[in-house]
Scaffold this active site. Structure first.
Site, PDB file in Angstrom:
ATOM      1  N   TYR A 167       0.900  -1.305   0.133  1.00 20.89           N
ATOM      2  CA  TYR A 167      -0.016   0.116   0.124  1.00 20.89           C
ATOM      3  C   TYR A 167       0.770   1.297  -0.209  1.00 20.89           C
ATOM      4  O   TYR A 167       0.571   2.182  -1.058  1.00 20.89           O
ATOM      5  CB  TYR A 167      -0.834  -0.152   1.203  1.00 20.89           C
ATOM      6  CG  TYR A 167      -1.673   1.015   1.451  1.00 20.89           C
ATOM      7  CD1 TYR A 167      -2.859   1.253   0.554  1.00 20.89           C
ATOM      8  CD2 TYR A 167      -1.653   1.794   2.765  1.00 20.89           C
ATOM      9  CE1 TYR A 167      -3.826   2.655   0.824  1.00 20.89           C
ATOM     10  CE2 TYR A 167      -2.451   3.034   2.760  1.00 20.89           C
ATOM     11  CZ  TYR A 167      -3.231   3.345   2.050  1.00 20.89           C
ATOM     12  OH  TYR A 167      -4.300   4.373   2.276  1.00 20.89           O
ATOM     13  N   LYS A 224       1.762   4.034  -2.950  1.00 26.00           N
ATOM     14  CA  LYS A 224       1.132   5.519  -2.810  1.00 26.00           C
ATOM     15  C   LYS A 224       2.629   6.544  -3.073  1.00 26.00           C
ATOM     16  O   LYS A 224       2.444   7.551  -3.610  1.00 26.00           O
ATOM     17  CB  LYS A 224       0.664   5.667  -1.537  1.00 26.00           C
ATOM     18  CG  LYS A 224      -0.639   4.961  -1.264  1.00 26.00           C
ATOM     19  CD  LYS A 224      -1.980   5.892  -2.230  1.00 26.00           C
ATOM     20  CE  LYS A 224      -3.212   5.384  -1.897  1.00 26.00           C
ATOM     21  NZ  LYS A 224      -4.072   6.167  -2.593  1.00 26.00           N
TER      22      LYS A 224
HETATM   23  N1  SER Z   1      -6.501   4.269   6.647  1.00 28.55           N
HETATM   24  C1  SER Z   1      -5.285   3.920   5.915  1.00 28.55           C
HETATM   25  C2  SER Z   1      -4.958   2.532   6.386  1.00 28.55           C
HETATM   26  O1  SER Z   1      -5.006   2.209   7.323  1.00 28.55           O
HETATM   27  C3  SER Z   1      -4.136   4.571   5.934  1.00 28.55           C
HETATM   28  O2  SER Z   1      -3.967   5.360   4.801  1.00 28.55           O
HETATM   29  O3  SER Z   1      -4.588   1.557   5.577  1.00 28.55           O
END
Ligand code: SER
Length: 257
Positions: A79, A83
């Protein structure tokens, strides 16, 4: 885009941190290939493009308290990697091709309207549902895990403000935005002011805990505040009152139906 004469594009599609770790090929497809598709369309049609980034774009070697806009970014989650990739590609297209790319690094976003979606910060949404339903909650992070958080209305305000900001006011294309930072134990104390019988147990999920331990504890958003006047409205006590009222009235409606 062509038929509806679209000029601004807000690209939210992504797998969040914890679910992305459980399915890396899908996270690559959605978070990276999906973003490439959007980038091509935005560049081709000269769109203003907004993409949210995250506290997850930082990692264990980043300064955590506070985390400035420009510092080491070596996230250890797919993730976070996706990003950082989006931040860099958007900025590259801006400098190379003039794409009007604008990006905010969101903290954990808290909203009564949507269910948790597989993020590491999700406990801070689920806790309100469980507090209302059963006055009990099992937390998957340690009690002292401090993370930046924000109420949805502040998040939406920041997003529209940065999109509407004159180009000349933007000294950067990716900004941290911040409202509050708290830990599970601090959130529990605040909820107990409204629900004194609220009981919390801790059953730590090692995947989520490792992610949270590598993320910022506090965001430095001074550039956003200076450049385009960012200011949050809601702090912890107001957040808790707002969430309990919103979820409480929803569950009362559900019971009478
Ligand atoms: N709210 C998101 C997550 O916990 C953080 O960008 O993955």
């Amino acid at each position: 885009v062509v038929n509806n004469r679209i000029t601004w594009l807000f690209h939210y599609s992504a797998l969040l941190s914890a679910v992305a770790e459980a399915n890396v090929p899908l996270a690559r497809a959605v978070n990276i290939t999906g973003f490439h598709n959007i980038l091509d369309i935005a560049a081709e049609h000269n769109l203003r493009l907004f993409v949210p980034s995250t506290i997850g774009a930082f990692g264990p070697t980043s300064p955590r308290n506070p985390t400035p806009d420009l510092c080491i970014q070596r996230p250890r989650t797919i993730y976070g990697v996706s990003k950082v990739h989006a931040e860099l590609m958007g900025e590259y297209y801006h400098y190379k091709y003039g794409l009007d790319f604008r990006c905010l690094r969101y903290p954990g976003i808290i909203s009564a309207d949507s269910q948790p979606g597989g993020g590491t910060t999700d406990y801070a949404v689920q806790i309100f549902h469980d507090a209302i339903k059963s006055s009990k909650f099992q937390c998957n992070l340690k009690p002292d895990t401090r993370l930046p958080m924000m109420y949805i209305d502040d998040c939406l305000k920041a997003t529209l403000d940065v999109m509407e900001a004159p180009t000349t006011s933007l000294s950067m294309r990716t900004y941290n935005i911040s409202a509050m930072s708290f830990s599970p134990e601090e959130l529990v104390q605040e909820i107990k002011k409204h629900i004194p019988e609220f009981q919390v147990t801790y059953n730590v999920d090692p995947v989520r805990q490792a992610i949270a331990d590598s993320w910022p504890m506090k965001f430095d958003d001074s550039n956003a505040r200076r450049d385009w006047g960012w200011k949050h409205d809601m702090d912890l006590s107001e957040l808790v009152t707002t969430m309990l009222n919103a979820i409480g009235s929803d569950s009362r409606v559900a019971q009478t139906n």
